[in-house]
Design a protein around this motif. Sequence first.
Motif, mmCIF file in Angstrom:
data_model
loop_
_atom_site.group_PDB
_atom_site.id
_atom_site.type_symbol
_atom_site.label_atom_id
_atom_site.label_comp_id
_atom_site.label_asym_id
_atom_site.label_seq_id
_atom_site.Cartn_x
_atom_site.Cartn_y
_atom_site.Cartn_z
ATOM 1 N N TYR A 174 0.848 -1.186 0.000
ATOM 2 C CA TYR A 174 0.000 0.000 0.000
ATOM 3 C C TYR A 174 0.891 1.246 0.000
ATOM 4 N N VAL A 175 0.801 2.035 -1.042
ATOM 5 C CA VAL A 175 1.672 3.206 -1.179
ATOM 6 C C VAL A 175 1.258 4.268 -0.159
ATOM 7 N N GLY A 176 2.237 4.800 0.521
ATOM 8 C CA GLY A 176 1.950 5.830 1.526
ATOM 9 C C GLY A 176 1.906 5.273 2.928
ATOM 10 N N CYS A 177 1.798 3.961 3.017
ATOM 11 C CA CYS A 177 1.764 3.332 4.328
ATOM 12 C C CYS A 177 3.169 3.366 4.931
ATOM 13 N N LYS A 178 3.224 3.487 6.221
ATOM 14 C CA LYS A 178 4.510 3.531 6.906
ATOM 15 C C LYS A 178 5.284 2.229 6.695
ATOM 16 N N ARG A 179 4.545 1.185 6.463
ATOM 17 C CA ARG A 179 5.152 -0.120 6.254
ATOM 18 C C ARG A 179 5.546 -0.342 4.792
ATOM 19 N N ASN A 180 5.305 0.668 3.956
ATOM 20 C CA ASN A 180 5.693 0.560 2.559
ATOM 21 C C ASN A 180 7.138 1.017 2.411
ATOM 22 N N LYS A 181 7.853 0.320 1.547
ATOM 23 C CA LYS A 181 9.302 0.563 1.489
ATOM 24 C C LYS A 181 9.645 1.953 0.995
ATOM 25 N N PHE A 204 10.249 4.232 6.840
ATOM 26 C CA PHE A 204 9.818 2.853 6.585
ATOM 27 C C PHE A 204 10.188 1.941 7.740
ATOM 28 N N GLN A 205 9.189 1.223 8.186
ATOM 29 C CA GLN A 205 9.436 0.209 9.208
ATOM 30 C C GLN A 205 9.021 -1.133 8.642
ATOM 31 N N PRO A 206 9.957 -1.983 8.374
ATOM 32 C CA PRO A 206 9.607 -3.241 7.708
ATOM 33 C C PRO A 206 8.815 -4.173 8.618
ATOM 34 N N LEU A 207 8.138 -5.092 7.962
ATOM 35 C CA LEU A 207 7.386 -6.104 8.708
ATOM 36 C C LEU A 207 8.212 -7.371 8.762
ATOM 37 N N LYS A 208 8.091 -8.098 9.833
ATOM 38 C CA LYS A 208 9.005 -9.206 10.062
ATOM 39 C C LYS A 208 8.678 -10.446 9.252
ATOM 40 N N THR A 209 7.419 -10.820 9.271
ATOM 41 C CA THR A 209 7.063 -12.083 8.611
ATOM 42 C C THR A 209 5.901 -11.881 7.659
ATOM 43 N N ILE A 210 5.665 -12.914 6.878
ATOM 44 C CA ILE A 210 4.536 -12.847 5.950
ATOM 45 C C ILE A 210 3.239 -12.713 6.728
ATOM 46 N N LEU A 211 3.184 -13.394 7.838
ATOM 47 C CA LEU A 211 1.969 -13.311 8.661
ATOM 48 C C LEU A 211 1.739 -11.871 9.108
ATOM 49 N N CYS A 212 2.824 -11.215 9.466
ATOM 50 C CA CYS A 212 2.720 -9.808 9.854
ATOM 51 C C CYS A 212 2.175 -8.993 8.691
ATOM 52 N N ASN A 272 -1.552 -9.748 8.222
ATOM 53 C CA ASN A 272 -2.385 -9.136 9.267
ATOM 54 C C ASN A 272 -2.375 -7.624 9.156
ATOM 55 N N HIS A 273 -1.200 -7.093 8.900
ATOM 56 C CA HIS A 273 -1.109 -5.638 8.769
ATOM 57 C C HIS A 273 -1.972 -5.147 7.614
ATOM 58 N N TYR A 274 -1.841 -5.810 6.499
ATOM 59 C CA TYR A 274 -2.569 -5.350 5.317
ATOM 60 C C TYR A 274 -4.075 -5.422 5.554
ATOM 61 N N LYS A 275 -4.472 -6.516 6.135
ATOM 62 C CA LYS A 275 -5.914 -6.680 6.371
ATOM 63 C C LYS A 275 -6.414 -5.645 7.373
ATOM 64 N N ARG A 276 -5.642 -5.442 8.418
ATOM 65 C CA ARG A 276 -6.095 -4.532 9.476
ATOM 66 C C ARG A 276 -6.107 -3.095 8.997
ATOM 67 N N SER A 277 -5.091 -2.741 8.215
ATOM 68 C CA SER A 277 -4.927 -1.326 7.900
ATOM 69 C C SER A 277 -5.578 -0.929 6.590
ATOM 70 N N HIS A 278 -5.619 -1.834 5.658
ATOM 71 C CA HIS A 278 -6.053 -1.403 4.337
ATOM 72 C C HIS A 278 -7.252 -2.170 3.801
ATOM 73 N N CYS A 279 -7.874 -2.955 4.612
ATOM 74 C CA CYS A 279 -9.026 -3.710 4.130
ATOM 75 C C CYS A 279 -10.263 -3.377 4.952
ATOM 76 N N ASP A 280 -11.393 -3.722 4.406
ATOM 77 C CA ASP A 280 -12.648 -3.534 5.135
ATOM 78 C C ASP A 280 -12.679 -4.467 6.328
ATOM 79 N N LYS A 281 -13.326 -3.992 7.370
ATOM 80 C CA LYS A 281 -13.485 -4.852 8.532
ATOM 81 C C LYS A 281 -14.774 -5.628 8.351
ATOM 82 N N SER A 282 -14.646 -6.801 7.850
ATOM 83 C CA SER A 282 -15.850 -7.516 7.448
ATOM 84 C C SER A 282 -16.361 -8.477 8.522
ATOM 85 N N TYR A 283 -15.546 -8.773 9.507
ATOM 86 C CA TYR A 283 -16.008 -9.693 10.549
ATOM 87 C C TYR A 283 -16.584 -8.895 11.714
#
Lengths: 675, 487
Positions: free
Chosen positions: B309-316, B321-329, B332-343
């Motif tokens: 996601y361009v503009g996100c702090k986690r974007n390179k 830029f603060q990198p994310l450690k794992t794919i799971l991160c 989760n980050h992408y879903k939490r920050s850039h996706c609809d909260k569907s549940y």
Amino acid sequence: MKKQARIQQTQINPFDFLSEEIVFAILDYLNTNPFDRKSFSLVSKSFYAIESRHRRTLKPFPRTTNDHHHHYQLKKVLNRYPFVTHLDLTLCPRITDSSLSYMSNSCGKDLKKIDLSRSRFFTHLGLSNLVSNCGNLVEIDLSNAVHLNDTAAAAVASCRSLERLSLSRCKSVTDIGIGCIAVGCLKLRVLNLKWCLGIGDLGVALIGVKCKEIRSLDLSHLLITRKCLPSLLKLQYLEDLVLEGCCGINDESLVSLKQGWTSLKTLNMSYCEDVTHVGVSSLTSSTGCLQNLNLAYGPLVTLALSESIQKLSKLQSIRLDGCHVTCSGLKGIGNWCVSLKELSLSKCTGVTDDGLSSIVTKHTNLKMLDITCCRKITHSSISNIAKSCGSLVSLKMESCALVPSEAFVLIGQYCHFLQELDLTDNDVDDEGLKSVSRCSELSVLKLGICLNITDDGLIYIGNRCQKLIELDLYRSIGITDKGISAVASGCAALEMINISYCENVTDSSLTSLSNCCKLNTLESRGCPLITSSGLKSIAIRCRQLTKLDIKKCVNVNDSGMIPLARFSHNLRQINLSYSSVTDVGLLYLASLGCLQSLTVLHLEGLTPSGLAAALLGCGGLTKVKLQSSFRTLLQRSVLENLEARGCVIQWRDKVFQAELDPKCWKLQAEDIEEG
Amino acid sequence: MDGGNRHAPWAKGTSSSSNQLVNEISQQLYDSLQQQTRNSSVLDYDMMIRKQLESIPSSLTQTNFSSEDNNGQRRSQLWDPKTMLSNLSIMEEKIHQLQELVRLIVGTTAKSPLDQPNQLVIQQQQLVTADLTSIIIQLISTAGSLLPLVNHPHFPAAPNEISPIEIAPNEIDHVDNNNNNNNNNSNSNSNNKYVSDSNTTLSNMVSKVEDHSNETDHMDIHEEHDEDVDEGENLPPGSYEILQLEKEEILAPHTHFCVICGKGFKRDANLRMHMRGHGDEYKTPAALAKPHKEMGSEAKLIKRYSCPYVGCKRNKDHKKFQPLKTILCVKNHYKRSHCDKSYTCSRCNTKKFSVIADLKTHEKHCGRDRWLCSCGTTFSRKDKLFGHISLFQGHTPAIPLDESKPGLLQDANNTNIQGSKEVGFFDFHLNSNGSSGSGVGEPSACFSPFQEFPRSLFEESDSLSFLLSGSCNYMWKNGEESSSKDL
């Protein structure tokens, strides 16, 4: 006859010419004696009406046990006084939601203060009614309301105008409740949260963030830690802070105060046992305006501590009660640049002549000095105190056992402004009293357990100390009627006297004491020569008598109770243990609706039914001490009734104690001390 | 003609206890089988059984799941000896029936001459296999109910729950051998293959069940903040390799894909199990073992991830830029920050989440221990609430409903006092309630000391019965469906 009556009718009442403003101004001065206002209102109908309109403070006293009657009384009294702004309900142990609602409805926006500290049985519903009806409330006292929870706190929080609030001992209020108050009552200036054990760092921190106006904050005995202190720093007007017994506060937490707390004038950190000179040092570097500091039962008073306190350039008063002090520490205090006005070293261990003298010779402006139980000091200290601190107003030196009788002469010679002098358990003799009697301003004199004084000394006091208000002669066995009558005739302002265990005192003492019409407290325990007739003279003439202790006055019987019941309409507290009063006397007393506290232990003539009748009849009772044998003998319904009225029964199981020889008693006390 | 249909009579048979009926039905089935199989091919059967196998476990796990969802906090109570017993006895019955069937087959093969086509024999075997599978599934599902208890170290039966799973494949081998013995068949190879195939699927399923237990563990640990774990780490730029997954990749349900058939898996372990089906080279212990972490990290640069996601702090491309450690991160980050909260939480209907694990975490303490603000925002922690309140003007801590109830109780008491003057007693009651704590929200429980159970106990028993009916449901459902089709 008819003619005379006609003339009387046509005579114009001179009081009618007085405008209401003038009468109001007169009434403003009638504050000392509650009877004055009563007699004033009885002058005429117009005076009655004016007094009713003038009255701002109301302290209703229910003399009934029935809720309905109580309600009716309240209604009547509130109708009579329409402009009441201050409701003091400390004499009403039972305030229900409905009576609270009624009061709030009838007082409405006029009500500014309400004191519910001695009342129970109201809930958050009554409070929310009160707050919504009385929009201008400034002060609420909810102390001791242990049953109130956060919902009640939330109800209080909707009172936007509130400036002073006391919640001491509201143990069920938590951070949530105090959070509501912090957000709702933004004008709060004085807040007392003593013993609110449910409140922690979060709630206190929120007060720091929200209630910017706070001047005085009492956080005694809360389980708070360093976490809330930074937020308290934000209170820029805070002048008075009490952190008594906050055991979570230590040196480390005080470090966070370094940023400065310039508004603070009074700080009480007594019983903070984990605070040492390090913490005090970081404290003093930030609180430059501190005037009063209380470190009682806290740090070791060493040179380091006194040096760190030295930074406080405006310090006037310091209390170091119960601390262990070193000589160098005291000398350090002596070297301070500031001139202390108040110093308390009560029960400090390690106070020596050397240390104390170095203080008193430097701080010559001392007004109040407390050296209670400084058992190592001798003549030299007292002579230094007397010679250098001529402006002393209060000197408390109970149990300074090594001070010889000559020293007390010096006190009278040099300290002419003394108003309060506590010489309990000292070797003062008649010569000393003669000298002390030169302190014409003396109002409080305590001579308990002074075995060397006699009537001769007391006569000097009676003749010269006309402003004496309180006199304590507990176990001063050399005193007889002669001395007391001298005091009674000389000190007309006397309000409190204790002649307990002065075995030679007889009824004539009481008769002479009845001259002191302001007398409100008479303690005459263990005076076997006192009889009912002596009591009668007190009852008839000392109408303001509120507290009477005639425990172990074995010759006081039922006939003594009759005049009490008839005349002492202010009697609140009475102790009849070991006297010869029986059911009959107690039933007479029961007609006194004003009686709140009653102690009847070891009354031989007391039967369960008589006691039950007396207890049920005495509507205002809030505290009764009874022999625990009555617990099973009294009917359950009686006890339930008492409890429902808000009366607490304390069961005692003391065995009958024979009286000891007074001198032997003192020796025994000394034995205990040494052991 | 589908698996369920074929399966049905046996399931139905479980309800009837008479052997005669079983025999009749099996005879019928046998006949119909014979007719049908003349037109169909082995491959069809293979496929069919596979389907069957795959469909069954999913339905099974679903029922398991739904019960878990509803009774999340009571997971520890799932293991019910009674349910277990009933399940076992049902299985016992099934095994007996299967025995009958096999005996029948033995009888017919003995009668019929050798010139009968081999296909029929194979079909019979497959039928037996299918049934066996269903029994095994049953066994696993029964054992699976024990699995969540792994978390409870004090639970004595913890080691036991592994054994049924381990037994399962063995049992298949055993039956497989039996089959081979029974049918001295030239097609044993292919037969073996099928069994092993079903074996694979089974093991897959076993690992799935295991994974569920792991998943609950996992959710506990990572909570909502796993992406913040690397907050403090200050790797100098360039000391690590930045990987950026595309949005589609991040949101794809599967992350592990089979290089041969392209099938996607959520977990590598499942993929490895799947790979066994593709040939012997994947069956070696080395291939099945967990790939060692050390092997990779020694040689390679540390891997860090960037959010697409361009503009996100986690974007390179971000300045800080603060990198994310794992794919799971990343996920989760992408879903939490850039996706609809569907549940949406089914309890409070207000809290929404984009990561299902977050929802589960929330549901664990939704409704209790909740710190409320007057603005309606809820907090899991008291200090968070107070932080919020000190931040915003006019926000007040709200008093939760169950806390205001004791107040009402007091009112009730007070009105009582006025009548009966029994302050002491009522006070006493209140205190006892306060100390026990359980009755606070329950006025009825407060006032009747004779009520033995607090309400929560009843709810638990409800959930147990629900679970029971749920697990039975699975069996009966198939039976009913098929029977209705049969009729």
